[in-house]
Write an enzyme that holds these catalytic residues in place. Sequence first.
Site, PDB file in Angstrom:
ATOM      1  N   THR A   1       4.276  -2.796   3.500  1.00  0.00           N
ATOM      2  CA  THR A   1       4.212  -4.251   3.350  1.00  0.00           C
ATOM      3  C   THR A   1       4.806  -4.963   4.565  1.00  0.00           C
ATOM      4  O   THR A   1       5.646  -4.391   5.268  1.00  0.00           O
ATOM      5  CB  THR A   1       5.014  -4.641   2.081  1.00  0.00           C
ATOM      6  OG1 THR A   1       5.294  -6.037   2.104  1.00  0.00           O
ATOM      7  CG2 THR A   1       6.366  -3.929   2.008  1.00  0.00           C
ATOM      8  N   ASP A   2       4.407  -6.220   4.753  1.00  0.00           N
ATOM      9  CA  ASP A   2       5.010  -7.020   5.828  1.00  0.00           C
ATOM     10  C   ASP A   2       6.430  -7.463   5.459  1.00  0.00           C
ATOM     11  O   ASP A   2       7.163  -7.963   6.301  1.00  0.00           O
ATOM     12  CB  ASP A   2       4.147  -8.244   6.166  1.00  0.00           C
ATOM     13  CG  ASP A   2       3.943  -9.193   4.992  1.00  0.00           C
ATOM     14  OD1 ASP A   2       4.383  -8.880   3.873  1.00  0.00           O
ATOM     15  OD2 ASP A   2       3.326 -10.261   5.194  1.00  0.00           O
ATOM     16  N   GLU A   3       6.821  -7.277   4.183  1.00  0.00           N
ATOM     17  CA  GLU A   3       8.147  -7.753   3.755  1.00  0.00           C
ATOM     18  C   GLU A   3       9.275  -6.980   4.425  1.00  0.00           C
ATOM     19  O   GLU A   3      10.419  -7.425   4.429  1.00  0.00           O
ATOM     20  CB  GLU A   3       8.255  -7.709   2.226  1.00  0.00           C
ATOM     21  CG  GLU A   3       7.161  -8.539   1.588  1.00  0.00           C
ATOM     22  CD  GLU A   3       7.362  -8.867   0.118  1.00  0.00           C
ATOM     23  OE1 GLU A   3       8.502  -8.859  -0.357  1.00  0.00           O
ATOM     24  OE2 GLU A   3       6.347  -9.133  -0.544  1.00  0.00           O
TER      25      GLU A   3
ATOM     26  N   TYR B   1      13.422  -4.491  -3.066  1.00  0.00           N
ATOM     27  CA  TYR B   1      12.061  -3.970  -2.890  1.00  0.00           C
ATOM     28  C   TYR B   1      11.767  -3.728  -1.409  1.00  0.00           C
ATOM     29  O   TYR B   1      11.389  -2.614  -1.017  1.00  0.00           O
ATOM     30  CB  TYR B   1      11.027  -4.948  -3.477  1.00  0.00           C
ATOM     31  CG  TYR B   1       9.613  -4.701  -2.978  1.00  0.00           C
ATOM     32  CD1 TYR B   1       8.934  -3.527  -3.325  1.00  0.00           C
ATOM     33  CD2 TYR B   1       8.967  -5.615  -2.144  1.00  0.00           C
ATOM     34  CE1 TYR B   1       7.640  -3.287  -2.850  1.00  0.00           C
ATOM     35  CE2 TYR B   1       7.673  -5.379  -1.672  1.00  0.00           C
ATOM     36  CZ  TYR B   1       7.017  -4.211  -2.025  1.00  0.00           C
ATOM     37  OH  TYR B   1       5.749  -3.974  -1.556  1.00  0.00           O
TER      38      TYR B   1
ATOM     39  N   LYS C   1      11.092  -0.220   0.692  1.00  0.00           N
ATOM     40  CA  LYS C   1       9.862   0.064   1.452  1.00  0.00           C
ATOM     41  C   LYS C   1      10.204   0.341   2.920  1.00  0.00           C
ATOM     42  O   LYS C   1       9.605   1.216   3.548  1.00  0.00           O
ATOM     43  CB  LYS C   1       8.876  -1.112   1.350  1.00  0.00           C
ATOM     44  CG  LYS C   1       8.244  -1.309  -0.013  1.00  0.00           C
ATOM     45  CD  LYS C   1       7.354  -0.155  -0.469  1.00  0.00           C
ATOM     46  CE  LYS C   1       6.090   0.003   0.358  1.00  0.00           C
ATOM     47  NZ  LYS C   1       5.187   1.035  -0.244  1.00  0.00           N
TER      48      LYS C   1
HETATM   49  P1  NAD Z   1       1.366  -1.864  -8.457  1.00  0.00           P
HETATM   50  O1  NAD Z   1       2.748  -2.124  -8.935  1.00  0.00           O
HETATM   51  O2  NAD Z   1       0.247  -2.662  -9.016  1.00  0.00           O
HETATM   52  O3  NAD Z   1       0.984  -0.321  -8.713  1.00  0.00           O
HETATM   53  C1  NAD Z   1       1.865   0.713  -8.404  1.00  0.00           C
HETATM   54  C2  NAD Z   1       1.307   2.011  -8.966  1.00  0.00           C
HETATM   55  O4  NAD Z   1       2.220   3.058  -8.633  1.00  0.00           O
HETATM   56  C3  NAD Z   1       1.178   2.009 -10.509  1.00  0.00           C
HETATM   57  O5  NAD Z   1      -0.066   2.568 -10.882  1.00  0.00           O
HETATM   58  C4  NAD Z   1       2.340   2.885 -10.961  1.00  0.00           C
HETATM   59  O6  NAD Z   1       2.094   3.554 -12.186  1.00  0.00           O
HETATM   60  C5  NAD Z   1       2.465   3.851  -9.802  1.00  0.00           C
HETATM   61  N1  NAD Z   1       3.827   4.415  -9.729  1.00  0.00           N
HETATM   62  C6  NAD Z   1       5.007   3.747  -9.789  1.00  0.00           C
HETATM   63  N2  NAD Z   1       6.038   4.619  -9.742  1.00  0.00           N
HETATM   64  C7  NAD Z   1       5.495   5.866  -9.622  1.00  0.00           C
HETATM   65  C8  NAD Z   1       6.051   7.169  -9.521  1.00  0.00           C
HETATM   66  N3  NAD Z   1       7.373   7.377  -9.523  1.00  0.00           N
HETATM   67  N4  NAD Z   1       5.198   8.209  -9.419  1.00  0.00           N
HETATM   68  C9  NAD Z   1       3.848   8.019  -9.406  1.00  0.00           C
HETATM   69  N5  NAD Z   1       3.279   6.823  -9.527  1.00  0.00           N
HETATM   70  C10 NAD Z   1       4.090   5.742  -9.633  1.00  0.00           C
HETATM   71  O7  NAD Z   1       1.451  -1.990  -6.877  1.00  0.00           O
HETATM   72  P2  NAD Z   1       0.365  -2.547  -5.846  1.00  0.00           P
HETATM   73  O8  NAD Z   1       0.483  -4.010  -5.767  1.00  0.00           O
HETATM   74  O9  NAD Z   1      -0.953  -1.915  -6.156  1.00  0.00           O
HETATM   75  O10 NAD Z   1       0.933  -1.950  -4.476  1.00  0.00           O
HETATM   76  C11 NAD Z   1       0.539  -0.663  -3.999  1.00  0.00           C
HETATM   77  C12 NAD Z   1       1.211  -0.373  -2.679  1.00  0.00           C
HETATM   78  O11 NAD Z   1       0.867  -1.370  -1.715  1.00  0.00           O
HETATM   79  C13 NAD Z   1       2.745  -0.378  -2.752  1.00  0.00           C
HETATM   80  O12 NAD Z   1       3.233   0.666  -1.961  1.00  0.00           O
HETATM   81  C14 NAD Z   1       3.142  -1.726  -2.176  1.00  0.00           C
HETATM   82  O13 NAD Z   1       4.408  -1.669  -1.578  1.00  0.00           O
HETATM   83  C15 NAD Z   1       2.035  -1.938  -1.145  1.00  0.00           C
HETATM   84  N6  NAD Z   1       1.717  -3.338  -0.841  1.00  0.00           N
HETATM   85  C16 NAD Z   1       1.463  -4.225  -1.852  1.00  0.00           C
HETATM   86  C17 NAD Z   1       1.127  -5.539  -1.539  1.00  0.00           C
HETATM   87  C18 NAD Z   1       0.797  -6.549  -2.626  1.00  0.00           C
HETATM   88  O14 NAD Z   1       0.630  -7.745  -2.326  1.00  0.00           O
HETATM   89  N7  NAD Z   1       0.665  -6.140  -3.876  1.00  0.00           N
HETATM   90  C19 NAD Z   1       1.062  -5.946  -0.196  1.00  0.00           C
HETATM   91  C20 NAD Z   1       1.328  -5.000   0.809  1.00  0.00           C
HETATM   92  C21 NAD Z   1       1.648  -3.704   0.477  1.00  0.00           C
HETATM   93  P1  TYD Z   2       5.005 -12.656  -5.549  1.00  0.00           P
HETATM   94  O1  TYD Z   2       3.607 -12.715  -6.050  1.00  0.00           O
HETATM   95  O2  TYD Z   2       6.072 -12.146  -6.451  1.00  0.00           O
HETATM   96  O3  TYD Z   2       4.948 -11.835  -4.171  1.00  0.00           O
HETATM   97  P2  TYD Z   2       6.118 -11.593  -3.048  1.00  0.00           P
HETATM   98  O4  TYD Z   2       7.411 -11.984  -3.624  1.00  0.00           O
HETATM   99  O5  TYD Z   2       6.012 -10.119  -2.819  1.00  0.00           O
HETATM  100  O6  TYD Z   2       5.706 -12.401  -1.866  1.00  0.00           O
HETATM  101  O7  TYD Z   2       5.442 -14.107  -5.082  1.00  0.00           O
HETATM  102  C1  TYD Z   2       4.699 -14.840  -4.111  1.00  0.00           C
HETATM  103  C2  TYD Z   2       5.442 -16.132  -3.832  1.00  0.00           C
HETATM  104  O8  TYD Z   2       5.402 -16.948  -5.017  1.00  0.00           O
HETATM  105  C3  TYD Z   2       6.924 -15.928  -3.528  1.00  0.00           C
HETATM  106  O9  TYD Z   2       7.319 -16.875  -2.540  1.00  0.00           O
HETATM  107  C4  TYD Z   2       7.620 -16.230  -4.850  1.00  0.00           C
HETATM  108  C5  TYD Z   2       6.710 -17.264  -5.488  1.00  0.00           C
HETATM  109  N1  TYD Z   2       6.664 -17.242  -6.980  1.00  0.00           N
HETATM  110  C6  TYD Z   2       6.835 -18.430  -7.698  1.00  0.00           C
HETATM  111  O10 TYD Z   2       7.049 -19.518  -7.130  1.00  0.00           O
HETATM  112  N2  TYD Z   2       6.765 -18.375  -9.077  1.00  0.00           N
HETATM  113  C7  TYD Z   2       6.530 -17.212  -9.747  1.00  0.00           C
HETATM  114  O11 TYD Z   2       6.510 -17.234 -11.013  1.00  0.00           O
HETATM  115  C8  TYD Z   2       6.333 -16.011  -8.998  1.00  0.00           C
HETATM  116  C9  TYD Z   2       6.077 -14.711  -9.683  1.00  0.00           C
HETATM  117  C10 TYD Z   2       6.405 -16.076  -7.610  1.00  0.00           C
END
Ligand code: NAD
Ligand code: TYD
Length: 350
Positions: A128-130, A153, A157
């Site tokens: 992630t970019d975070e 988080y 990462k």
């Molecule tokens: P998500 O929370 O929707 O899904 C995570 C999956 O991982 C689930 O299916 C869960 O069951 C599985 N999991 C969790 N713990 C586990 C373990 N111990 N063993 C095996 N499986 C396990 O997450 P997502 O949003 O699909 O994100 C996927 C990846 O992409 C993550 O690594 C996250 O850091 C990265 N990412 C997410 C975003 C975003 O905006 N969602 C952006 C950039 C990067």
């Molecule tokens: P989120 O979807 O949790 O992603 P991330 O924290 O990984 O960027 O949140 C996106 C943005 O929205 C973040 O600045 C927090 C804000 N946010 C709210 O204002 N209200 C909410 O209920 C949630 C879940 C997030």
Amino acid sequence: MKILVTGGAGFIGSNFLQLLVPRHPEHEFINVDKLTYAANLENLREVASLPNYRLEQVDIADGPAVDALFERHAPELVVHFAAESHVDRSILGPAEFVRTNIEGTFQLLEACRKHWKTQAGLFHHVSTDEVYGSLGATGLFTEETRYDPSSPYSASKASSDHLVRAYARTYGLRTRVTNCSNNYGPYQFPEKLIPLMILNCLERKPLPVYGKGENIRDWLYVGDHCEAIWQVIEAGKDGQTYNIGGHNEVKNLDVVHLLCSIVAEETGTPEAELRALIKFVQDRPGHDLRYAIDASKIQRELGWTPRETFDTGLRKTVRWYIQSADWVRQVRSGDYRKWLERNYGTRTSA
Ligand code: NAD
Ligand code: TYD
């Protein structure tokens, strides 16, 4: 090729499998997922019947189980999505984030080190970019930006990224890392901003905006992220990092306004009725102000560009949530209701 996809039942992993399993019948995809609250096998209903897909319910932090997985399948590629992914959950309970994101990545890397003695395999780490922390009003994250994570988080990462790079440098493991901005799209668990706001609009519930809604995120449609990962796997270079983003910075409050407007159009509800649901609530501790990705490396070197605009992607997403009432009902288990109470019950109005 045998491909282990970790976290394939979550939001991004399941979109990735839906896209690639039917497209590549010559590859075998093994979905390794613990099936936590964030997983949903409904996401994979269509690919589950295909002969080149199978599920292994395994916790990646369980070393012997991961080792046995490598013995059984002898994968040549690992695409590592599995993680605890929600910042607010990491604030209320960081332990699982350390366990899955750090220990889990470590166990996978150890299995690769042991089983890939010939250095044939490739480990693709999805991050992630975070990890870069927060930007001020100007500037962009590049692949050279110093790590400065703010939440448990993003710190977990960041640790996992460091481990991946350390295994490349120390043991010669073939690795690639992608750091992507915020994703949105179908199958996202409704704890994250966009699906939460869509569902609350549809149900006329309050729309909880943290602080003043001035934080900025750089939104990318999930399908564009998945295509980018596949391009890095097919054409990227070992040991390299690629930032992925859509040059689409939007303030949280503007995202909520846009969603109100799209839901209003799609459902014939007056927009003012939905906007009236906005409720400014107590801010997230350590809330990063702004994320913005410089994606010029992946564009220049691999020719990747996003296909969806924010408007087309959001509209697709809103329509999907409107049409997926059964999916929504299913993910809203007792645990989900407890989460809403824990996260929002204690947040006073801002
Ligand atoms: P998500 O929370 O929707 O899904 C995570 C999956 O991982 C689930 O299916 C869960 O069951 C599985 N999991 C969790 N713990 C586990 C373990 N111990 N063993 C095996 N499986 C396990 O997450 P997502 O949003 O699909 O994100 C996927 C990846 O992409 C993550 O690594 C996250 O850091 C990265 N990412 C997410 C975003 C975003 O905006 N969602 C952006 C950039 C990067
Ligand atoms: P989120 O979807 O949790 O992603 P991330 O924290 O990984 O960027 O949140 C996106 C943005 O929205 C973040 O600045 C927090 C804000 N946010 C709210 O204002 N209200 C909410 O209920 C949630 C879940 C997030």
